[in-house]
Design a protein around this motif. Sequence first.
Motif, PDB file in Angstrom:
ATOM      1  N   UNK A   1       0.837  -1.199   0.000  1.00 33.74           N
ATOM      2  CA  UNK A   1       0.000   0.000   0.000  1.00 33.74           C
ATOM      3  C   UNK A   1       0.874   1.253   0.000  1.00 33.74           C
ATOM      4  N   UNK A   2       0.516   2.215  -0.825  1.00 32.02           N
ATOM      5  CA  UNK A   2       1.259   3.470  -0.884  1.00 32.02           C
ATOM      6  C   UNK A   2       1.050   4.266   0.394  1.00 32.02           C
ATOM      7  N   UNK A   3       2.072   5.005   0.798  1.00 35.58           N
ATOM      8  CA  UNK A   3       1.921   5.909   1.936  1.00 35.58           C
ATOM      9  C   UNK A   3       0.961   7.039   1.583  1.00 35.58           C
ATOM     10  N   UNK A  24      -1.324  10.666  -8.401  1.00 35.83           N
ATOM     11  CA  UNK A  24      -0.024  10.015  -8.244  1.00 35.83           C
ATOM     12  C   UNK A  24       0.005   9.334  -6.891  1.00 35.83           C
ATOM     13  N   UNK A  25       1.004   8.486  -6.676  1.00 31.45           N
ATOM     14  CA  UNK A  25       1.166   7.826  -5.376  1.00 31.45           C
ATOM     15  C   UNK A  25       2.628   7.859  -4.982  1.00 31.45           C
ATOM     16  N   UNK A 226      19.554  14.050  -8.729  1.00 37.12           N
ATOM     17  CA  UNK A 226      20.378  13.346  -7.749  1.00 37.12           C
ATOM     18  C   UNK A 226      19.574  12.726  -6.613  1.00 37.12           C
ATOM     19  N   UNK A 227      18.525  13.407  -6.177  1.00 35.46           N
ATOM     20  CA  UNK A 227      17.853  13.043  -4.925  1.00 35.46           C
ATOM     21  C   UNK A 227      16.526  12.322  -5.122  1.00 35.46           C
ATOM     22  N   UNK A 228      15.804  12.671  -6.193  1.00 34.17           N
ATOM     23  CA  UNK A 228      14.445  12.140  -6.348  1.00 34.17           C
ATOM     24  C   UNK A 228      14.439  10.679  -6.795  1.00 34.17           C
ATOM     25  N   UNK A 229      13.443   9.957  -6.303  1.00 32.89           N
ATOM     26  CA  UNK A 229      13.154   8.616  -6.807  1.00 32.89           C
ATOM     27  C   UNK A 229      12.191   8.696  -7.992  1.00 32.89           C
ATOM     28  N   UNK A 230      11.311   9.708  -7.929  1.00 35.73           N
ATOM     29  CA  UNK A 230      10.340   9.938  -9.002  1.00 35.73           C
ATOM     30  C   UNK A 230      10.343  11.428  -9.340  1.00 35.73           C
ATOM     31  N   UNK A 231      10.023  11.728 -10.582  1.00 37.42           N
ATOM     32  CA  UNK A 231       9.880  13.121 -10.998  1.00 37.42           C
ATOM     33  C   UNK A 231       8.568  13.274 -11.757  1.00 37.42           C
TER      34      UNK A 231
END
Length: 266
Positions: A1-3, A24-25, A226-231
């Motif tokens: 489950x997404x936060x 988005x999730x 550098x930092x994001x997992x998703x954009x």
Amino acid sequence: MSLLSVQNIQKSFGKTQVLKNISFSLDKGEVLAIIGSSGSGKTTLLRCLNFLETPQKGKITVNGSVLFDSSDISRTSDSQIRKNRLHFGLVFQSFNLFPQYKVIENIMLAPQLAAKEQLKKTGEFMGAANFKDAQEIIRETAFSLLDRVGLSEKKDSYPCNLSGGQQQRVAIARALALNPDVLCFDEPTSALDPELTGEVLNVIRGLKTSDSTMIVVTHEIEFARDVADKIIFMDEGVIAEEGTPDQVINNPQNPRTKEFLSRFNH
């Protein structure tokens, strides 16, 4: 489950539709960067997530609990909105520190208000059974957060005696003080010169852990990469493109994304 799950958020001001079915999730520990031109709806989206604005349509769920559902008017009461805000921390562009309070007092203020309310309702706050004990816990937490952003020595300073970068780092500590599920940043470096920008971005970079879930609206493309997992790239109120930094920044598919990124040297 997404936060965090955001479904079909719509927001208009008068006849101008600013957000058009945004969905988005985000999983726990993920960092989402939102990029896009001015006026694309990025700040309005953050304000909706933090319940500073109320969407006309949509649904917001955190940890499986529905915080907002446009079909359920009971979720828009003042008391419910105040409760919902505790799930999100927000760092503004312009710091928004209280000038009449010292640094340590700025960080402690919101938890103190929360402690009074919770003690009144349940007789307990973070293990404390009275406000005096709760205050000590809050003060220790504030000191710890100041240390985390590298400003322990400024605890008794007033905001006017701090640089812009230091003020923004205090604002980050303040946003963390209530231990939110999601920490949001709205262009946190837009009011800073390049040297101070690096100082603040390093603090945000240091916050990235498996337990820290963040949404960063930013024009710092290299930082996002550098930092994001998703954009997410927003354009005229819609999500025009989303994916990993490699997908969105290095290999954009949408012509508008390509046009936007061409303005940056990357």
